[in-house]
Design a protein around this motif. Structure first.
Motif, mmCIF file in Angstrom:
data_model
loop_
_atom_site.group_PDB
_atom_site.id
_atom_site.type_symbol
_atom_site.label_atom_id
_atom_site.label_comp_id
_atom_site.label_asym_id
_atom_site.label_seq_id
_atom_site.Cartn_x
_atom_site.Cartn_y
_atom_site.Cartn_z
ATOM 1 N N SER A 41 0.853 -1.179 0.000
ATOM 2 C CA SER A 41 0.000 0.000 0.000
ATOM 3 C C SER A 41 0.895 1.237 0.000
ATOM 4 C CB SER A 41 -0.891 0.017 1.248
ATOM 5 O OG SER A 41 -0.083 0.197 2.411
ATOM 6 N N LEU A 42 0.322 2.356 -0.347
ATOM 7 C CA LEU A 42 1.091 3.602 -0.347
ATOM 8 C C LEU A 42 1.620 3.902 1.054
ATOM 9 C CD1 LEU A 42 2.063 5.875 -2.131
ATOM 10 C CD2 LEU A 42 -0.088 7.053 -1.735
ATOM 11 N N ASP A 43 0.799 3.650 2.054
ATOM 12 C CA ASP A 43 1.218 3.866 3.443
ATOM 13 C C ASP A 43 2.436 3.009 3.779
ATOM 14 O OD1 ASP A 43 0.826 4.780 6.286
ATOM 15 O OD2 ASP A 43 0.484 2.622 6.550
ATOM 16 N N LEU A 44 2.394 1.744 3.420
ATOM 17 C CA LEU A 44 3.504 0.846 3.716
ATOM 18 C C LEU A 44 4.754 1.232 2.928
ATOM 19 C CD1 LEU A 44 4.707 -1.552 5.120
ATOM 20 C CD2 LEU A 44 3.574 -3.040 3.450
ATOM 21 N N ALA A 45 4.594 1.610 1.679
ATOM 22 C CA ALA A 45 5.733 2.052 0.868
ATOM 23 C C ALA A 45 6.398 3.268 1.502
ATOM 24 C CB ALA A 45 5.279 2.360 -0.554
ATOM 25 N N PHE A 46 5.588 4.209 2.001
ATOM 26 C CA PHE A 46 6.150 5.380 2.674
ATOM 27 C C PHE A 46 6.837 5.000 3.979
ATOM 28 C CE2 PHE A 46 3.545 8.206 -0.037
ATOM 29 C CZ PHE A 46 4.530 9.130 -0.362
ATOM 30 N N ARG A 47 6.277 4.047 4.725
ATOM 31 C CA ARG A 47 6.921 3.616 5.971
ATOM 32 C C ARG A 47 8.293 3.009 5.692
ATOM 33 N NH1 ARG A 47 3.248 -0.245 9.143
ATOM 34 N NH2 ARG A 47 1.990 -0.339 7.276
ATOM 35 N N ILE A 48 8.381 2.218 4.618
ATOM 36 C CA ILE A 48 9.663 1.608 4.259
ATOM 37 C C ILE A 48 10.675 2.681 3.878
ATOM 38 C CG2 ILE A 48 10.829 0.146 2.561
ATOM 39 C CD1 ILE A 48 8.177 -1.540 2.516
ATOM 40 N N SER A 49 10.277 3.586 2.987
ATOM 41 C CA SER A 49 11.211 4.625 2.554
ATOM 42 C C SER A 49 11.585 5.553 3.714
ATOM 43 C CB SER A 49 10.651 5.422 1.371
ATOM 44 O OG SER A 49 9.476 6.099 1.732
ATOM 45 N N HIS A 50 10.623 5.862 4.568
ATOM 46 C CA HIS A 50 10.897 6.715 5.732
ATOM 47 C C HIS A 50 11.896 6.043 6.668
ATOM 48 C CE1 HIS A 50 10.031 8.626 9.691
ATOM 49 N NE2 HIS A 50 10.091 9.701 8.931
ATOM 50 N N HIS A 51 11.761 4.735 6.821
ATOM 51 C CA HIS A 51 12.688 4.010 7.691
ATOM 52 C C HIS A 51 14.131 4.158 7.197
ATOM 53 C CE1 HIS A 51 14.211 1.035 10.463
ATOM 54 N NE2 HIS A 51 14.883 0.538 9.440
ATOM 55 N N ILE A 56 10.609 7.956 -1.556
ATOM 56 C CA ILE A 56 9.946 6.727 -1.969
ATOM 57 C C ILE A 56 10.417 6.275 -3.355
ATOM 58 C CG2 ILE A 56 7.901 7.832 -2.971
ATOM 59 C CD1 ILE A 56 6.251 5.586 -1.595
ATOM 60 N N GLU A 57 10.754 7.247 -4.216
ATOM 61 C CA GLU A 57 11.195 6.923 -5.573
ATOM 62 C C GLU A 57 12.559 6.230 -5.584
ATOM 63 O OE1 GLU A 57 10.311 10.024 -4.631
ATOM 64 O OE2 GLU A 57 8.490 10.458 -5.767
ATOM 65 N N GLU A 58 13.320 6.377 -4.518
ATOM 66 C CA GLU A 58 14.615 5.712 -4.437
ATOM 67 C C GLU A 58 14.464 4.231 -4.099
ATOM 68 O OE1 GLU A 58 17.882 7.890 -2.482
ATOM 69 O OE2 GLU A 58 16.397 9.497 -2.214
ATOM 70 N N VAL A 59 13.365 3.866 -3.480
ATOM 71 C CA VAL A 59 13.115 2.476 -3.097
ATOM 72 C C VAL A 59 12.240 1.764 -4.123
ATOM 73 C CG1 VAL A 59 12.226 0.939 -1.310
ATOM 74 C CG2 VAL A 59 13.290 3.098 -0.658
ATOM 75 N N PHE A 60 11.215 2.457 -4.604
ATOM 76 C CA PHE A 60 10.242 1.837 -5.500
ATOM 77 C C PHE A 60 10.246 2.493 -6.878
ATOM 78 C CE2 PHE A 60 8.724 1.130 -1.222
ATOM 79 C CZ PHE A 60 8.417 -0.222 -1.251
#
Length: 72
Positions: A41-51, A56-60
């Protein structure tokens, strides 16, 4: 959707379990995302990148497959 989660985990010396605990999901969820079997989900993608403290574009990376239309 392609991702670089495994790369970022390696850079931070983290296991899938470490990341899962840090962002509140299961290790199986991280595994599925890394293998492209699950789109977070967008929320989870942001949590991963924030961690990892990156955009977010650097991870996904979204790679849209060309779609064809069948006309009978």
């Amino acid at each position: 959707m392609k991702n670089k989660i495994k790369v970022f985990r390696a850079m931070h010396d983290m296991t899938q379990e470490d990341l899962a605990v840090a962002i509140g999901v299961t290790r199986q969820t991280i595994l599925a995302i890394e293998k492209g079997k699950y789109v977070p989900s967008l929320d989870l993608a942001f949590r991963i990148s924030h961690h990892f403290k990156v955009n977010i574009e650097e991870v996904f990376t979204y790679n849209e497959e060309p779609r064809t239309i069948d006309i009978d």
